[in-house]
Design an enzyme around this catalytic site. Structure first.
Site, PDB file in Angstrom:
ATOM      1  N   CYS A   1      39.603  10.890  12.709  1.00  0.00           N
ATOM      2  CA  CYS A   1      39.575  12.015  11.783  1.00  0.00           C
ATOM      3  C   CYS A   1      40.170  11.625  10.428  1.00  0.00           C
ATOM      4  CB  CYS A   1      40.237  13.232  12.408  1.00  0.00           C
ATOM      5  SG  CYS A   1      39.586  14.763  11.707  1.00  0.00           S
TER       6      CYS A   1
ATOM      7  N   HIS B   1      37.317  13.607  17.443  1.00  0.00           N
ATOM      8  CA  HIS B   1      38.532  13.267  18.193  1.00  0.00           C
ATOM      9  C   HIS B   1      38.193  12.809  19.608  1.00  0.00           C
ATOM     10  CE1 HIS B   1      41.488  15.073  15.344  1.00  0.00           C
ATOM     11  NE2 HIS B   1      40.403  15.727  14.968  1.00  0.00           N
TER      12      HIS B   1
ATOM     13  N   GLU C   1      40.051  11.411  21.645  1.00  0.00           N
ATOM     14  CA  GLU C   1      41.195  11.613  22.545  1.00  0.00           C
ATOM     15  C   GLU C   1      41.124  12.938  23.297  1.00  0.00           C
ATOM     16  OE1 GLU C   1      41.224  11.917  19.300  1.00  0.00           O
ATOM     17  OE2 GLU C   1      42.716  13.351  18.568  1.00  0.00           O
TER      18      GLU C   1
HETATM   19  N1  GLN Z   1      42.571  16.754   6.961  1.00  0.00           N
HETATM   20  C1  GLN Z   1      41.293  16.217   7.311  1.00  0.00           C
HETATM   21  C2  GLN Z   1      40.198  17.258   7.269  1.00  0.00           C
HETATM   22  O1  GLN Z   1      40.460  18.434   7.318  1.00  0.00           O
HETATM   23  C3  GLN Z   1      41.346  15.554   8.667  1.00  0.00           C
HETATM   24  C4  GLN Z   1      41.651  16.504   9.779  1.00  0.00           C
HETATM   25  C5  GLN Z   1      42.129  15.829  11.039  1.00  0.00           C
HETATM   26  O2  GLN Z   1      42.548  14.677  11.018  1.00  0.00           O
HETATM   27  N2  GLN Z   1      42.093  16.552  12.146  1.00  0.00           N
HETATM   28  O3  GLN Z   1      39.053  16.930   7.213  1.00  0.00           O
END
Ligand code: GLN
Length: 537
Positions: free
Chosen positions: A383, A509, A511
């Site tokens: 992310c 994600h 995970e």
């Molecule tokens: N802050 C980033 C976004 O909103 C990544 C979000 C995250 O890592 N869950 O796109």
């Protein structure tokens, strides 16, 4: 068979591990052939933990259907291997929100709306909801917080009512307590347990089973004493010792016959003995590693490992799959800079840059990524970690000075990462990110494709910003390819470096989908890459 309901409450102190006990019991019942789900009721006023800072409440776990939930739901999924949903996590805020919305609609026909019966009715309705789908033999409800807390009272009251309404053999209440050891006295103490059971009884709920957390074995005599004072059978005083890993707890609870006590209380058909073969194999591999690697976890919430719960557990699963001990080394990204990054990361066999929000620690993450990119060290970005990898590449390989994400630098000349179009109108904070499962198509011949072994996957998301496709051509020409794309929107989901042994970063994600018995392929192959790198050093 009509659905049976098990409730898990806690007393004495928080952090006794209600989630793990619930998940372990569910695992044992599942291993006996019952269909089981677990839900968590949290007494706070937030509608969900989505708006909570990780320092407050640990990681926010995202379900397939895009609910932002308590991290215990992650444990439920990792133990049971079945997905949870929005219905599995209910907060006081959600209950009140529903009741108040209905009040504004005139649904209460001029009545005074009160905690009893209106709030408790809504709690009971939600407690029964998953059972009414007909999908589950057993629904376990974990009630967050401690008995005696003002905010948990309505939940305990709803539970009291429900026990009467459903009948004695339809519900079981398991109360988790602490039996502390006083070193100066050289003794275990039962008084806190007695008090906490008394508090629960005063609210009209008599527990059927006590699970007593303890750092030392609880002798038979003491179990008898607890039973006597707390109105439970001696064999229903279950000892829960600190375990080497949370994945031992189902086996420890089996030894203590927690599942048998529950089965007998609920008059469940005594089916087969629990089949825990694959679980034991998982544990066997976990505990007998043939290799060892150091993986750096670079993030800004490293003081609180709970903020990265699912990532840590994914490494446990992947470690077991590789018969490898994975040592996670924590790096506060704020402390990394171009002068110290080489010496700090030099002993690492792989580096993961974690998800996150905001500018703090951003520069340090870029430094970590530059270091692993230039030195052929295995890298995974998740992310924000993926977004950082894109920004680093733009700045240092494409030479786009000041390239950035508009999340941190709204006026950047080169918005490599930019807010998604449909996010620009969003004004409300909670539940409005791009959340939950979306499809991703993997490019044949790419590393991502070979890792998954298939072209189409679904993964879970939680973000507002995305890779800006205006830069994609330049990226690909310079060797950073988009190997995973969302087929409906063209959104970049995976990027990878072509001329690097293992450099893969995902907007989603992984995970959140790794479980003990189904470790996530990205983590499995990442650990494998770390092993190979360690060998090559
Ligand atoms: N802050 C980033 C976004 O909103 C990544 C979000 C995250 O890592 N869950 O796109």
């Amino acid at each position: 068979m009509a659905t049976k309901y098990i409730f898990v409450t806690g007393g004495v102190t928080s952090s006794l591990g209600k989630g793990i006990i619930s998940a372990s019991l569910a695992k044992l019942l599942q291993a006996r052939g019952f269909t089981v789900t677990i839900q968590k009721f949290d007494p706070y006023i937030n509608i969900d933990p989505g708006t909570l800072n990780p320092y407050e409440h640990g990681e926010c776990f995202v379900t397939e259907d895009g609910a932002e939930t308590d991290l215990d739901l992650g444990h439920y999924e990792r133990f049971l291997n079945t997905p949870t949903s929005q219905a599995n996590n209910v907060t006081t805020g959600r209950i009140y929100n529903h009741v108040i919305t209905r009040e504004r609609e005139g649904a209460y026909l001029g009545k005074t709306v009160q905690v009893i019966p209106h709030i408790t009715d809504e709690i009971k309705r939600r407690m029964l909801l998953l059972g009414q789908t007909g999908e589950f033999d057993i629904v376990i409800t974990e009630i967050g917080g401690c008995v005696g807390d003002i905010e948990s009272l309505p939940f305990i009251e709803a539970l009291r009512q429900l026990r009467w309404e459903l009948g004695v053999h339809e519900t079981a209440v398991i109360h988790l307590t602490l039996v502390p050891y006083l070193r100066a006295a050289g003794e275990l103490k039962t008084k806190p347990t007695q008090h906490s059971v008394r508090t629960l009884s005063e609210a009209g709920v008599q527990p059927d089973i006590l699970v007593c957390r303890s750092e030392h074995p609880i002798p038979a005599e003491m179990r008898k004493k607890i039973a006597l004072f707390c109105n439970v059978k001696t064999n229903s005083v279950i000892e829960s010792l600190d375990a080497e890993t949370i994945y031992d707890v189902p086996l420890l609870m089996r030894k203590e016959k927690l599942d048998e006590r529950v089965i007998s209380k609920l008059k469940l058909p005594h089916r087969v003995e629990p089949n825990l073969d694959s679980w034991k194999e998982f544990l066997g591999r976990l505990k007998n590693p043939t290799a060892e690697v150091n993986v750096a976890l670079v993030g800004k919430y490293v003081e609180l490992p709970d903020a990265y719960k699912s990532i840590i557990e994914s490494f446990v699963h992947a470690g077991s799959a590789n018969e490898c001990k994975v040592n996670i080394k924590w790096f506060q990204s704020e402390n990394l800079n171009c002068d110290n990054v080489a010496s700090l990361l030099k002993d690492m066999d792989a580096v993961l840059v974690a998800p996150g929000f905001g500018e703090r620690g951003f520069a340090g993450k870029l430094e970590a990524i530059r270091f692993v990119r230039e030195n052929n060290i295995p890298f995974m970005g998740i992310c924000l970690g993926m977004q950082c990898a894109a920004v680093e590449f733009a700045r240092n390989v494409l030479g786009l000075e000041g390239a950035a994400s508009t999340e941190m630098f709204p006026d950047t000349q080169h918005p490599i990462i930019d807010m998604m179009e449909d996010q620009k109108q969003v004004t409300q904070m909670g539940g409005t990110m791009r959340l939950g499962a979306y499809t991703c198509e993997l490019k044949r011949g790419s590393k991502a494709y070979s890792i998954y072994g298939k072209a189409k996957v679904t993964e879970r998301h939680r973000h507002r910003y995305e890779f800006n496709n205006r830069y994609l051509e330049a990226f690909e020409q310079a060797g950073m390819i988009a190997s995973g794309i969302n087929p409906d929107t063209g959104l970049v989901e995976v990027i990878e470096l072509q001329h690097h042994p293992w450099f893969v970063a995902a907007q989603y994600h992984p995970e959140l989908k790794s479980t003990a018995l189904t470790p996530h392929p990205l983590f499995v192959k990442f650990v494998k890459a770390a092993i190979n790198y360690a060998k090559s050093k």
